[in-house]
Scaffold this motif. Structure first.
Motif, PDB file in Angstrom:
ATOM      1  N   LEU A   1       2.875  16.772   0.003  1.00 60.66           N
ATOM      2  CA  LEU A   1       3.414  15.634   0.746  1.00 60.66           C
ATOM      3  C   LEU A   1       4.924  15.787   0.839  1.00 60.66           C
ATOM      4  O   LEU A   1       5.558  16.271  -0.093  1.00 60.66           O
ATOM      5  N   CYS A   2       5.483  15.353   1.970  1.00 63.47           N
ATOM      6  CA  CYS A   2       6.944  15.383   2.075  1.00 63.47           C
ATOM      7  C   CYS A   2       7.557  14.032   1.720  1.00 63.47           C
ATOM      8  O   CYS A   2       8.744  13.962   1.394  1.00 63.47           O
ATOM      9  N   THR A   3       6.734  12.976   1.763  1.00 67.20           N
ATOM     10  CA  THR A   3       7.214  11.676   1.310  1.00 67.20           C
ATOM     11  C   THR A   3       6.018  10.751   1.129  1.00 67.20           C
ATOM     12  O   THR A   3       4.926  11.004   1.645  1.00 67.20           O
ATOM     13  N   VAL A   4       6.244   9.668   0.380  1.00 69.62           N
ATOM     14  CA  VAL A   4       5.242   8.621   0.188  1.00 69.62           C
ATOM     15  C   VAL A   4       5.888   7.296   0.566  1.00 69.62           C
ATOM     16  O   VAL A   4       7.008   6.990   0.140  1.00 69.62           O
ATOM     17  N   LEU A   5       5.187   6.518   1.372  1.00 74.24           N
ATOM     18  CA  LEU A   5       5.699   5.228   1.832  1.00 74.24           C
ATOM     19  C   LEU A   5       5.044   4.098   1.047  1.00 74.24           C
ATOM     20  O   LEU A   5       3.921   4.233   0.567  1.00 74.24           O
ATOM     21  N   GLU A   6       5.757   2.997   0.961  1.00 71.91           N
ATOM     22  CA  GLU A   6       5.188   1.761   0.440  1.00 71.91           C
ATOM     23  C   GLU A   6       5.256   0.728   1.553  1.00 71.91           C
ATOM     24  O   GLU A   6       6.351   0.335   1.980  1.00 71.91           O
TER      25      GLU A   6
ATOM     26  N   TRP B   1       0.852  -1.182   0.000  1.00 73.73           N
ATOM     27  CA  TRP B   1       0.000   0.000   0.000  1.00 73.73           C
ATOM     28  C   TRP B   1       0.893   1.238   0.000  1.00 73.73           C
ATOM     29  O   TRP B   1       1.946   1.240   0.608  1.00 73.73           O
ATOM     30  N   ARG B   2       0.412   2.275  -0.646  1.00 76.37           N
ATOM     31  CA  ARG B   2       1.130   3.560  -0.615  1.00 76.37           C
ATOM     32  C   ARG B   2       0.422   4.527   0.323  1.00 76.37           C
ATOM     33  O   ARG B   2      -0.802   4.697   0.247  1.00 76.37           O
ATOM     34  N   VAL B   3       1.210   5.136   1.196  1.00 77.78           N
ATOM     35  CA  VAL B   3       0.684   6.050   2.212  1.00 77.78           C
ATOM     36  C   VAL B   3       1.464   7.355   2.144  1.00 77.78           C
ATOM     37  O   VAL B   3       2.698   7.355   2.255  1.00 77.78           O
ATOM     38  N   GLY B   4       0.770   8.454   1.966  1.00 78.67           N
ATOM     39  CA  GLY B   4       1.423   9.759   1.903  1.00 78.67           C
ATOM     40  C   GLY B   4       1.572  10.377   3.277  1.00 78.67           C
ATOM     41  O   GLY B   4       0.724  10.199   4.156  1.00 78.67           O
ATOM     42  N   VAL B   5       2.662  11.124   3.471  1.00 79.32           N
ATOM     43  CA  VAL B   5       2.912  11.855   4.718  1.00 79.32           C
ATOM     44  C   VAL B   5       2.857  13.345   4.416  1.00 79.32           C
ATOM     45  O   VAL B   5       3.606  13.848   3.571  1.00 79.32           O
ATOM     46  N   ARG B   6       1.981  14.041   5.106  1.00 80.49           N
ATOM     47  CA  ARG B   6       1.784  15.464   4.831  1.00 80.49           C
ATOM     48  C   ARG B   6       3.016  16.290   5.141  1.00 80.49           C
ATOM     49  O   ARG B   6       3.728  16.028   6.122  1.00 80.49           O
ATOM     50  N   HIS B   7       3.266  17.277   4.299  1.00 84.86           N
ATOM     51  CA  HIS B   7       4.354  18.217   4.546  1.00 84.86           C
ATOM     52  C   HIS B   7       4.048  18.999   5.821  1.00 84.86           C
ATOM     53  O   HIS B   7       2.910  19.446   6.016  1.00 84.86           O
ATOM     54  N   PRO B   8       5.026  19.184   6.712  1.00 82.98           N
ATOM     55  CA  PRO B   8       4.733  19.836   7.990  1.00 82.98           C
ATOM     56  C   PRO B   8       4.411  21.316   7.887  1.00 82.98           C
ATOM     57  O   PRO B   8       3.868  21.893   8.837  1.00 82.98           O
ATOM     58  N   GLU B   9       4.712  21.944   6.742  1.00 86.22           N
ATOM     59  CA  GLU B   9       4.468  23.383   6.624  1.00 86.22           C
ATOM     60  C   GLU B   9       3.548  23.755   5.471  1.00 86.22           C
ATOM     61  O   GLU B   9       3.108  24.905   5.385  1.00 86.22           O
ATOM     62  N   HIS B  10       3.238  22.800   4.608  1.00 85.01           N
ATOM     63  CA  HIS B  10       2.384  23.094   3.452  1.00 85.01           C
ATOM     64  C   HIS B  10       1.302  22.026   3.369  1.00 85.01           C
ATOM     65  O   HIS B  10       1.562  20.882   2.999  1.00 85.01           O
TER      66      HIS B  10
ATOM     67  N   ARG C   1      10.914   5.529  -4.032  1.00 87.42           N
ATOM     68  CA  ARG C   1      12.074   6.218  -4.612  1.00 87.42           C
ATOM     69  C   ARG C   1      11.629   7.505  -5.331  1.00 87.42           C
ATOM     70  O   ARG C   1      10.726   7.508  -6.144  1.00 87.42           O
ATOM     71  N   GLY C   2      12.305   8.600  -4.976  1.00 88.27           N
ATOM     72  CA  GLY C   2      12.026   9.880  -5.615  1.00 88.27           C
ATOM     73  C   GLY C   2      10.842  10.637  -5.035  1.00 88.27           C
ATOM     74  O   GLY C   2      10.507  11.716  -5.519  1.00 88.27           O
ATOM     75  N   SER C   3      10.204  10.080  -3.954  1.00 92.36           N
ATOM     76  CA  SER C   3       9.013  10.726  -3.423  1.00 92.36           C
ATOM     77  C   SER C   3       9.296  11.732  -2.336  1.00 92.36           C
ATOM     78  O   SER C   3       8.415  12.492  -1.949  1.00 92.36           O
ATOM     79  N   THR C   4      10.507  11.733  -1.788  1.00 93.92           N
ATOM     80  CA  THR C   4      10.814  12.600  -0.654  1.00 93.92           C
ATOM     81  C   THR C   4      11.208  13.988  -1.124  1.00 93.92           C
ATOM     82  O   THR C   4      12.128  14.148  -1.934  1.00 93.92           O
ATOM     83  N   ALA C   5      10.508  14.997  -0.602  1.00 92.01           N
ATOM     84  CA  ALA C   5      10.790  16.391  -0.959  1.00 92.01           C
ATOM     85  C   ALA C   5      11.493  17.070   0.196  1.00 92.01           C
ATOM     86  O   ALA C   5      11.343  16.685   1.352  1.00 92.01           O
ATOM     87  N   ALA C   6      12.253  18.087  -0.105  1.00 92.53           N
ATOM     88  CA  ALA C   6      12.909  18.891   0.942  1.00 92.53           C
ATOM     89  C   ALA C   6      11.852  19.616   1.742  1.00 92.53           C
ATOM     90  O   ALA C   6      10.828  20.055   1.216  1.00 92.53           O
ATOM     91  N   ALA C   7      12.080  19.741   3.030  1.00 86.30           N
ATOM     92  CA  ALA C   7      11.094  20.425   3.879  1.00 86.30           C
ATOM     93  C   ALA C   7      11.280  21.929   3.769  1.00 86.30           C
ATOM     94  O   ALA C   7      12.277  22.410   3.260  1.00 86.30           O
TER      95      ALA C   7
END
Length: 240
Positions: A141-146, A128-137, A234-240
């Motif tokens: 999303l700041c990352t997506v997990l599998e 399953w893919r689960v998104g993690v909300r960006h802490p300031e926006h 892979r490639g889903s993590t954005a800079a905070a």
């Protein structure tokens, strides 16, 4: 307990309505028994002294033992008894109760499901893919997990402000913007995420040192720190 709950079950042979009814009945029972905001709850009665420790249900004893475990493990940063406040074990009850609900689904025969409680998620089967909300926006999303057969929980300030306190000081914990933890159960993931957030920056290393625990944290300077086994796509993590 003040959080929305959603459930998706993908097993064709499972009586979904009956399983879902059992899940939500259990969560309503938990709210009635463990809410510190209900005067007639077991938690409130114990806090007032109406009940002695030996009179408590096995469930509440288990929850209180978990609370004490994390108080000791964090050197007192995490504590469900704060000066001037009543007993409030919600930080442990949430993950514990939702994991119990997931166990009910498994016992009913469900093998592939997602149970989401206010952004803290238990998955069975997968991936399953689960998104993690960006802490300031809020719109990012700041990352997506599998995830497969795992749980993920996030503690942050973006929904409820500075609601997590460092019990060592009595002041809001502000050393982190967000702490996301992946473990086999939501009982552990939710408690560790909250406890680590209460510790501030030192909580990152503490959580990462726990067996079976993967961490994705955004510190007060906006830097992203994560363990090597954190299951990000892979490639889903954005800079905070």
């Amino acid at each position: 307990m003040g959080f929305p709950v959603s459930l998706r079950v993908d097993d064709e042979d499972v009586p979904v309505a009956r399983a879902a009814d059992a899940v939500f009945a259990w969560l309503r029972e938990v709210d009635a028994r463990f809410s510190p905001f209900r005067a007639d709850s077991e938690v409130s009665r114990y806090d007032r002294g109406d009940l002695e420790r030996h009179q408590l249900s096995d469930d509440l004893v288990e929850v209180l033992d978990l609370c004490e475990h994390y108080r000791l493990a964090t050197g007192g940063a995490f504590d469900v008894r704060l000066p001037g406040r009543g007993l409030d074990p919600c930080a442990v009850v949430k993950g514990w109760s939702v994991q119990r609900a997931a166990d009910l689904l498994t016992a009913a025969g469900a093998q592939r499901f997602v149970l989401n409680a206010g952004g803290d998620v238990v998955v069975s089967g997968g991936p399953w893919r689960v998104g993690v909300r960006h802490p300031e926006h809020a719109d990012k999303l700041c990352t997506v997990l599998e995830l497969t057969d795992a749980a993920v929980a996030t503690s942050a300030r973006y929904e409820r402000g500075n609601h997590i306190l460092d019990a060592r000081t009595g002041h809001p914990a502000t050393g982190l913007l967000a702490m996301t933890v992946v473990t086999p159960t939501l009982t552990e993931a939710d408690a560790v995420a909250t406890a680590a957030f209460a510790m501030g920056a030192e909580g990152i290393g503490w959580a990462a040192s726990l067996p079976g625990c993967e961490v994705f944290a955004v510190d007060g300077e906006g830097r992203v720190l994560r363990t090597g086994g954190f299951p990000a796509v892979r490639g889903s993590t954005a800079a905070a």
